[in-house]
Design an enzyme around this catalytic site. Sequence first.
Site, PDB file in Angstrom:
ATOM      1  CB  SER A   1      14.398  -1.075  22.090  1.00  0.00           C
ATOM      2  OG  SER A   1      15.071  -1.265  20.861  1.00  0.00           O
TER       3      SER A   1
ATOM      4  CB  SER B   1     -18.809  -9.829  -4.971  1.00  0.00           C
ATOM      5  OG  SER B   1     -19.068 -11.130  -4.478  1.00  0.00           O
TER       6      SER B   1
ATOM      7  CB  THR C   1      25.087   6.766  24.841  1.00  0.00           C
ATOM      8  OG1 THR C   1      24.530   5.522  25.251  1.00  0.00           O
ATOM      9  CG2 THR C   1      23.960   7.759  24.559  1.00  0.00           C
TER      10      THR C   1
ATOM     11  NE  ARG D   1      -6.906  -0.890   0.119  1.00  0.00           N
ATOM     12  CZ  ARG D   1      -6.495  -0.973  -1.152  1.00  0.00           C
ATOM     13  NH1 ARG D   1      -5.789   0.009  -1.682  1.00  0.00           N
ATOM     14  NH2 ARG D   1      -6.799  -2.030  -1.881  1.00  0.00           N
TER      15      ARG D   1
ATOM     16  CG  HIS E   1     -30.551   9.958  16.022  1.00  0.00           C
ATOM     17  ND1 HIS E   1     -29.856   9.868  17.204  1.00  0.00           N
ATOM     18  CD2 HIS E   1     -31.171  11.159  16.037  1.00  0.00           C
ATOM     19  CE1 HIS E   1     -30.064  10.964  17.920  1.00  0.00           C
ATOM     20  NE2 HIS E   1     -30.851  11.769  17.228  1.00  0.00           N
TER      21      HIS E   1
ATOM     22  CD  GLN F   1      20.890   4.736  27.745  1.00  0.00           C
ATOM     23  OE1 GLN F   1      20.202   3.846  27.252  1.00  0.00           O
ATOM     24  NE2 GLN F   1      21.839   4.502  28.640  1.00  0.00           N
TER      25      GLN F   1
ATOM     26  CG  ASP G   1      20.728  -1.781  17.131  1.00  0.00           C
ATOM     27  OD1 ASP G   1      21.273  -1.483  18.208  1.00  0.00           O
ATOM     28  OD2 ASP G   1      19.630  -1.296  16.763  1.00  0.00           O
TER      29      ASP G   1
ATOM     30  CE1 TYR H   1      -3.724  -2.390   0.349  1.00  0.00           C
ATOM     31  CE2 TYR H   1      -2.927  -2.929   2.544  1.00  0.00           C
ATOM     32  CZ  TYR H   1      -3.792  -3.181   1.495  1.00  0.00           C
ATOM     33  OH  TYR H   1      -4.702  -4.187   1.577  1.00  0.00           O
TER      34      TYR H   1
ATOM     35  NE  ARG I   1      16.233   2.578  26.513  1.00  0.00           N
ATOM     36  CZ  ARG I   1      16.913   2.642  25.372  1.00  0.00           C
ATOM     37  NH1 ARG I   1      18.169   3.020  25.381  1.00  0.00           N
ATOM     38  NH2 ARG I   1      16.343   2.292  24.242  1.00  0.00           N
TER      39      ARG I   1
END
Length: 485
Positions: free
Chosen positions: A331, A286, A108, A300, A156, A238, A84, A15, A326
Amino acid sequence: MSEHDTYQTPLASRYASKEMSHLFSAANRFHTWRKLWLTLAVAEKQLGLPISEPRSPRWRPTSYHLDAAQFETAAAEEKKRRHDVMAHVHTFGTVAPSAAGIIHLGATSCYVTDNADLIFLRTALTLVLHKLAVVVDRLAAFAKQYRDMPTLGFTHFQPAQLTTVGKRATLWIQELLWDLRNIRRARDDLGFRGVKGTTGTQASFLALFDGDHDKVEELDRLVTKMSGFTYAYPVTSQTYSRKIDVDVLAPLASFGATAHKIATDLRLLAHLKEVEEPFESTQIGSSAMAYKRNPMRAERICSLARHLTVLHQNALGTASVQWFERTLDDSAIRRVTLPEAFLAADVVLTTLQNVCEGLVVYPRVIARRIAQELPFMATENIIMALVKRGGDRQAAHEKIRVLSQEAAHQVKQLGLENDLIERVRRDAYFDPIVGELDALLDPRSFIGRAPEQVDRFLTEWVAPALADPELKPVVEAGTKAELSV
């Protein structure tokens, strides 16, 4: 293993736009990390640290873009180190050996991860803001075109007084304008984490600069400015406060609610056969019922808007459980929540624009539904016209009440058309105003100031919003939204 053999989020694979998908890609993330490392080194050297020239070619392996081999190296390093950022520090060092001893000096992990996220959030909010402006423009054109076309109002989801097709659209636009304001506010409020160290005290940088507080503050200012931000958050732990994520996702969730409301109205209008979303000549509604024209685009929008609104809860939950300086339970959830929120908003906006550009209105169906309900609504006008001709208000009311019940019996019990007006024409009591009935039943006399409200709203609210120097060229250059599926 091909892409068909592993799960991919449909938001990206099916999408979302290429721009939004790339923004949150691994390639862009790690490219941004490398730019942040370069920025830090340049600023540190500028303030007197003994660093080899960071702008030299030896610091610029393939313009900081990672190739397939570097991704493989980083994956192997992360598997070994379970970290990482350090995996990419080592990977960067293999392709830029001159930088290996300087990369990440005093920083850091959150120097690259959090600052990169703030860069992504600001860019993503801008993409959303621009797309939203185009949607407002498209709906404004629709509202102007149908400013004075009477249509049955619903409260309504029951027949109510008339409005116009264009006036109804202004209700949608007004909420989108509020979303435009809120998203811009969230973007413009974003600051930078900057260089704050492991717990936000800048202790490591103070040590690097031999206790020179002025240089530490100047380093923070320089890195912030070089990264394109006007200010850094004055204090952090942090991480930057996860409250920021709450503030960013809140207007996206609010927009999700707006989009869901608009798409739901369109789905109901499609059921009434009054207004429909675009439907291609080869489109299948359909697999079994070949005649169907399902409002799949509006459906959608509703589906992904619901996803968008609930993602805000993740940000609230994460912000509430960050212990002291922290905890790492922010994460994994942020890796999922932040990209998904923007990918969802991107898809909803593209689909909404596509729908608004191709809305089909059926005036005769609208007029027929008005004709079915208007006689009952016109009874008060008939009574007042009789009184003006010298009639008794209470007697007229009783006459209308009896005839209305007889007409209602025809409609509800016998399944016939509403014949109230014919009954009025045949009753001699109403002879004094028979000649006025057509005028009394003109739908345009029941829409109040709706056309004038549309004109004033578009002139005084929509036009100024879209004339904004940032948004005007975006709207003017906007092309039609095409859906891949």
